[in-house]
Design a protein around this motif. Sequence first.
Motif, PDB file in Angstrom:
ATOM      1  N   ASP A 140       0.860  -1.186   0.000  1.00  0.00           N
ATOM      2  CA  ASP A 140       0.000   0.000   0.000  1.00  0.00           C
ATOM      3  C   ASP A 140       0.900   1.241   0.000  1.00  0.00           C
ATOM      4  N   LEU A 141       0.951   1.896  -1.149  1.00  0.00           N
ATOM      5  CA  LEU A 141       1.908   3.009  -1.306  1.00  0.00           C
ATOM      6  C   LEU A 141       1.633   4.138  -0.307  1.00  0.00           C
ATOM      7  N   GLU A 142       0.361   4.435  -0.101  1.00  0.00           N
ATOM      8  CA  GLU A 142       0.021   5.539   0.807  1.00  0.00           C
ATOM      9  C   GLU A 142       0.535   5.231   2.217  1.00  0.00           C
ATOM     10  N   ARG A 143       0.261   4.009   2.676  1.00  0.00           N
ATOM     11  CA  ARG A 143       0.700   3.631   4.027  1.00  0.00           C
ATOM     12  C   ARG A 143       2.233   3.634   4.104  1.00  0.00           C
ATOM     13  N   LYS A 146       3.612   7.099   4.351  1.00  0.00           N
ATOM     14  CA  LYS A 146       3.455   7.620   5.722  1.00  0.00           C
ATOM     15  C   LYS A 146       4.527   7.052   6.640  1.00  0.00           C
ATOM     16  N   GLU A 165       1.042  -0.256  -8.213  1.00  0.00           N
ATOM     17  CA  GLU A 165      -0.193   0.530  -8.085  1.00  0.00           C
ATOM     18  C   GLU A 165      -0.310   1.519  -9.240  1.00  0.00           C
ATOM     19  N   VAL A 168      -1.689   5.548  -9.575  1.00  0.00           N
ATOM     20  CA  VAL A 168      -1.708   6.172  -8.246  1.00  0.00           C
ATOM     21  C   VAL A 168      -0.452   7.030  -8.045  1.00  0.00           C
ATOM     22  N   VAL A 170       1.237   9.280  -4.789  1.00  0.00           N
ATOM     23  CA  VAL A 170       1.085   9.696  -3.394  1.00  0.00           C
ATOM     24  C   VAL A 170       2.052  10.859  -3.149  1.00  0.00           C
ATOM     25  N   ARG A 213      -3.311  10.995  -1.590  1.00  0.00           N
ATOM     26  CA  ARG A 213      -3.274   9.886  -2.563  1.00  0.00           C
ATOM     27  C   ARG A 213      -4.192  10.288  -3.697  1.00  0.00           C
ATOM     28  N   THR A 215      -5.696   9.590  -7.798  1.00  0.00           N
ATOM     29  CA  THR A 215      -5.849   8.826  -9.031  1.00  0.00           C
ATOM     30  C   THR A 215      -6.570   9.773  -9.986  1.00  0.00           C
ATOM     31  N   HIS A 219      -9.069  12.313  -5.097  1.00  0.00           N
ATOM     32  CA  HIS A 219      -7.941  12.405  -4.191  1.00  0.00           C
ATOM     33  C   HIS A 219      -8.435  12.225  -2.767  1.00  0.00           C
ATOM     34  N   THR A 221      -6.976  13.107   1.221  1.00  0.00           N
ATOM     35  CA  THR A 221      -5.898  13.681   2.031  1.00  0.00           C
ATOM     36  C   THR A 221      -6.091  13.253   3.476  1.00  0.00           C
TER      37      THR A 221
END
Length: 608
Positions: A140-143, A146, A165, A168, A170, A213, A215, A219, A221
């Motif tokens: 999971d790129l977003e996680r 972070k 992904e 996507v 981020v 994140r 696409t 989005h 935030t």
Amino acid sequence: MCGIIGYCGPKVAAPILIEGLKRLEYRGYDSAGISVLGPDGRHRIVKKKGKILDLRKAVPAELPGGTGIGHTRWATHGEVSDRNAHPHTDAAASVSIVHNGIIENYSALKQRLQGKGYIFVSETDSEVIAHLLSDLYDGDLERSVKHAVSLLKGTYGMLAMHVNEPGVIVGARNGSPLVVGVGDGEMLIASDVTALVEHTKQVLYIEDGEVVRMTADGHRTTDLRDKPIDRELQVIGWQIEEIEKNGYDHYMQKEIFEQPESILRAIQGRLEPENATAHLGGLNMTSRELLDIERVKIIAAGTSYHAGLVAAYALESLARVPAGSELASELRYRNPIVERNNVYFAVSQSGETADTLYAMRELQRKGARVLGICNVVGSTIPRESDGGVYIHSGPEIAVASTKAFTSQLSALYLFTLLLARMRHMSYEAGLRFMHDLERIPDLVQEVLTRTEHVQELAKKYAQAKNFLFLGRGINYPVALEGALKLKEISYIHAEGYSAAEIKHGPIALINEETPSLFIVPNDGLRDKVISNMKEVKARNGKVIALGVDGDNELADIVDDVMFVPKTHELLYPYLTVVPLQLFAYYTALELGRDVDQPRNLAKSVTVE
Ligand code: F6R
């Protein structure tokens, strides 16, 4: 400092990224690159030392893929080279990242990652983000972003993509600006709105400690603890024409010539003729609080600092309030004393200058009220300040600041009038000052009609190796500004001094090859400045005088003379700065310099 851009949507990303980088090029222009996530699921990275034009040539005609990120660099860590250009990736090319800012703990992180077998190929601090993300990626790129940013110390506006992904991007922000552009079935993200305005007017500013994140469809935030951030979209006021050259050869030339209009915009609607005062609603201060002000302090850098120096003279003289301007970079580290009724102004065209922003935060930590005077709407300084004034100059794209200076003066003069009228200035005197201020756009226009003469002088003196700019009183900061303009775009060594000060040292530089430009308006200091000019002439120095219409005596004393029209004694900086801007511009042209993007510089200095 460094510009970043990202695109997700149905179109081919590469040309949009390159066009966006061209718009962001003023933020840094030593190398640039893009990474596009292709339909084959691989990152295609093209990066190149040099300008965006060089990158454009290096990008293959066919570079398919609707998701991509790009970067234009102003080097901090590592020389200017293809290798150090962004985007950066890991050995497996699973992630690609672009980064604006400085990662202060990159050495420690690098060592740790090298210990795990990661191989670094560049000298940059930014590359560590790519390997760190690759190391931490958990599907999971977003996680993962972070997690990665929680380990970073320093500043970043960064974007990341991962091959697992597609579609996507981020982004994360701490200390370096990031703004999302919400389009119709497409999303963009960039360091500032100039890269977005062509595609959409709807934007969302990302704040420090937030991750977005995006696409093509939307989005999300959140903060680093996954708390959703629900912030309203803002509408950009700028039009695309404002960021074009519109027939001028250079942005700097366009921006110099825009000044009658930009000064008018800064003043318009803010004068109250019935009360002979100014109205600045954004200050968020009651009349009582304004009356209680015991000291005004202006913090800024470069040209904005010079505007602050001019304003300090006007504030003391008209409003009779102690005032000063200080370099923000110096103030921050000297443990400034904040007193109860002090008001601070953070003056910044970009609203992103790190030195000014950090000094403002330091003052706010100590309880100070800091007001912003900025041009870029939605930038960090106005968002974090306790109130302020937008100068509405329109986009300033040339690296050398010109129209922002005269508009900053306008905002500060309005504040001066407001304060002066609450104190010692009579209605009649207020009205007179107001009328003089209102005439300034026309007088600047008049100065601009005299451009040809300035151009001739620039040609005549362009081969000088050193230059002195000298003025006194309220025109002393204009001398500093004239010297800054000349050195930054022509690379001629130039110094600005108080005309009185040269006998304390700089006069040693005078010889036939070092010209001096004296600003000599018809004010109380004129005769003293003339004595200083004669001292230089007596030592065979070449002298150019910048005087006021009708002062015919000047021509007999000096080698060359330029004139500006008559105005209020305290308003001369508006008029005297314009020939100096033109002089620098034409000198740089004569020497074949890159006027809009001078070497080693960047427009928005977001590092300390
Ligand atoms: C000079 C110049 C710089 C800026 C300085 C502050 O022509 O452009 O000296 O004035 O970097 O920038 P801002 O006003 O954006 O804070």
